[in-house]
Scaffold this motif. Structure first.
Motif, PDB file in Angstrom:
ATOM      1  N   GLN A 167     -13.791  -2.895   2.782  1.00  0.00           N
ATOM      2  CA  GLN A 167     -12.368  -3.222   2.662  1.00  0.00           C
ATOM      3  C   GLN A 167     -12.123  -4.697   2.976  1.00  0.00           C
ATOM      4  OE1 GLN A 167      -9.982  -1.524   1.416  1.00  0.00           O
ATOM      5  NE2 GLN A 167     -11.046   0.433   1.181  1.00  0.00           N
ATOM      6  N   GLY A 225     -15.329  -1.022   8.025  1.00  0.00           N
ATOM      7  CA  GLY A 225     -14.311  -1.882   7.407  1.00  0.00           C
ATOM      8  C   GLY A 225     -14.894  -3.045   6.619  1.00  0.00           C
ATOM      9  N   LEU A 282     -16.925   0.821  -3.458  1.00  0.00           N
ATOM     10  CA  LEU A 282     -16.460   2.108  -2.938  1.00  0.00           C
ATOM     11  C   LEU A 282     -17.049   3.290  -3.715  1.00  0.00           C
ATOM     12  CD1 LEU A 282     -12.694   1.181  -2.462  1.00  0.00           C
ATOM     13  CD2 LEU A 282     -14.388   1.476  -0.645  1.00  0.00           C
ATOM     14  N   GLY A 317      -9.440   3.995  -5.785  1.00  0.00           N
ATOM     15  CA  GLY A 317      -9.368   2.705  -5.100  1.00  0.00           C
ATOM     16  C   GLY A 317      -9.781   1.544  -5.950  1.00  0.00           C
ATOM     17  N   ARG A 348     -14.523  -4.125  -5.527  1.00  0.00           N
ATOM     18  CA  ARG A 348     -13.823  -2.834  -5.425  1.00  0.00           C
ATOM     19  C   ARG A 348     -14.750  -1.673  -5.780  1.00  0.00           C
ATOM     20  NH1 ARG A 348      -8.209  -4.982  -8.152  1.00  0.00           N
ATOM     21  NH2 ARG A 348      -7.029  -5.284  -6.218  1.00  0.00           N
ATOM     22  N   GLN A 383     -10.399  -7.412   0.489  1.00  0.00           N
ATOM     23  CA  GLN A 383      -9.267  -8.262   0.859  1.00  0.00           C
ATOM     24  C   GLN A 383      -9.621  -9.744   0.737  1.00  0.00           C
ATOM     25  OE1 GLN A 383      -6.168  -7.222   1.423  1.00  0.00           O
ATOM     26  NE2 GLN A 383      -6.936  -5.150   0.949  1.00  0.00           N
TER      27      GLN A 383
END
Length: 458
Positions: free
Chosen positions: A349, A346, A304, A19, A301, A353
């Motif tokens: 994520q 979430g 994660l 990811g 990122r 975004q």
């Protein structure tokens, strides 16, 4: 069972790795449009930009005012403080790369009251420390630090742009003040000329050579000229006070007299279009902010991925202060932990975004700023040619109106023309002189706009 757990952790780890993407390799020339080899609006060969464009006007008074503004202007000082704040923020964001160690010394004094047994007292000294350190295995913290450093670089470029803008505003104000004083001088001469016309018409009226209406028209024209003179003087005080504020002074309305509009520097040092991307401060700042957004996205990122943290705690506790320096009394523990996000509702994520959208926004803002920068340079280069043609035409107009005014006075004295024709010749002269001064100042302002558009040095 342990094998299943191990396989699950490895699977999560691999998914996390997949990811995460590396930051894109940005290039300043990628602005979404082909950059030409030379400016389209100029037929001259590209010349390097001046290191100090203020000196090209050859006016020591202007150079002194610009230097004064760069030292005393409060808006510029605020921009310098923003640079310091950005550097401090970069230092704060980079501090997470290092261990965080805290020492907590303390002293406790207690008294226990027991009925019939006295009141024993206790005094305890303690020295407790704690250590926490997130090992930046994947470079997440370094990415955030890099983003902060690039944001600080962008703020520094903003400061350089603010210096350039301030110098341009002072130069613009300086030449506007010079034009306003020249316009006032023209208006004063116009009032004197209209006074002579009034005396001429009154003399002819006294001899019965003209009508009372001519006297009224001449007096009306004189009053109009006096009103225009008042308006010119008011414009002087407005420009003067605005210039004083730029210099960091109280707006008293008093600055050294300036009655000259020099010719613009002959050469047009436009340089190459591609050089603009590295020379103009706002483009440098926009590109730095784009790279900062890329680094921030990269760091987000990596949320994660598993986080490895080292924590330690320990200390000493004794009734005697001297025992605190005895290493045998030390008690401590060290923990190395691994934290892998499994479910965050979430949030991670969403952060990815969000930063991805902000990076896309920064990219398009940079492209838009670059295209507008090219437009400004092309526009100013083209305007220089047209303003020079306009200045030549107005110079001829001034010569013709002055000649026609002299003929009109002579013809009126002989009774060949009416008073309206005479007054119109004076108005035409005033309009032509005023327009000529205005376009001369516009030529200077256009040259300043060129230096500003090119991001020239000061």
């Amino acid at each position: 069972m342990p094998k299943i757990i191990a396989i699950s952790i490895i699977s999560i780890f691999l998914v996390s790795i997949g990811g995460c993407k590396t930051a894109p390799q940005r290039h300043a020339e990628n602005v979404g449009a082909a950059i030409p080899d030379r400016w389209r609006a100029s037929s001259e060969s590209p010349q390097p930009a001046f290191e100090n464009w203020v000196e090209t006007f050859g006016d020591p008074s202007l150079s002194a005012l610009v230097n004064n503004a760069l030292e005393e202007n409060y808006e510029l000082k605020a921009a310098a403080a923003r640079v310091k704040a950005a550097v401090a923020q970069a230092r704060i964001d980079g501090a997470a790369r290092w261990p965080q160690l805290f020492l907590i010394p303390g002293y406790q004094h207690a008294q226990v009251r027991n009925a019939g047994f006295g009141s024993p007292r206790f005094s305890v000294f303690e020295a407790v420390f704690s250590l926490s350190w997130e090992l930046d295995v994947w470079g997440r913290i370094n990415d955030l630090k890099t983003a902060a450093i690039r944001e600080a670089d962008a703020t520094a470029a903003d400061f350089h742009g603010a210096r350039l803008s301030l110098a341009a505003r002072v130069a613009q104000g300086y030449f506007e003040l010079a034009e306003a004083r020249l316009q006032a001088a023209v208006a004063e001469q116009s009032v004197k000329d209209r006074g002579i016309i009034v005396d001429l018409v009154r003399g002819r009226f006294a001899r019965g050579l003209t009508k009372a209406l001519d006297v009224r028209l001449a007096l009306t024209d004189l009053a109009t000229a006096e009103a225009e003179l008042t308006q010119s003087r008011n414009r002087i005080q407005i420009i003067t006070r605005g210039l004083e504020v730029l210099l960091g002074r109280y707006p008293t309305g008093a600055l050294p007299e300036t009655y000259e509009l020099p010719e613009p520097p002959p050469s047009m040092p436009a340089g190459l279009p591609s050089e603009l991307l590295e020379r103009r401060p706002d483009l440098v700042a926009a590109f730095d902010r784009l790279r900062s957004a890329d680094s921030r996205l990269q760091g987000t990122r990596k949320l994660l991925l598993p986080r490895v943290a080292l924590t330690a705690a320990g200390g000493m506790r004794s009734a005697a202060l001297t025992d605190l320096v005895d290493p045998r009394a030390l008690a401590w523990n060290v923990i190395i932990g691994l934290a892998q996000p499994l479910f965050t509702g979430g949030r991670i994520q969403g952060e990815i975004q969000l930063n991805k959208a902000q990076a896309e926004q920064a990219l398009n803002l940079y492209k838009d700023a670059a295209l507008n920068a090219f437009r400004e340079v092309e526009q100013v280069l083209a305007a220089d040619e047209w303003l020079r043609e306009e200045e030549k035409a107005l110079r001829k107009a001034v010569e013709q109106t002055e000649a026609s005014r002299k003929l009109a006075v002579y013809s009126y004295q002989l009774g060949y023309i009416e008073i309206l024709t005479l007054l119109d010749s004076y108005r035409s002269t005033l309009i032509a002189q005023s327009a000529h001064l205005s376009v001369k100042r516009q030529l200077l302002s256009n040259r300043i706009n060129l230096f500003l558009a090119l991001g020239g040095g000061i």
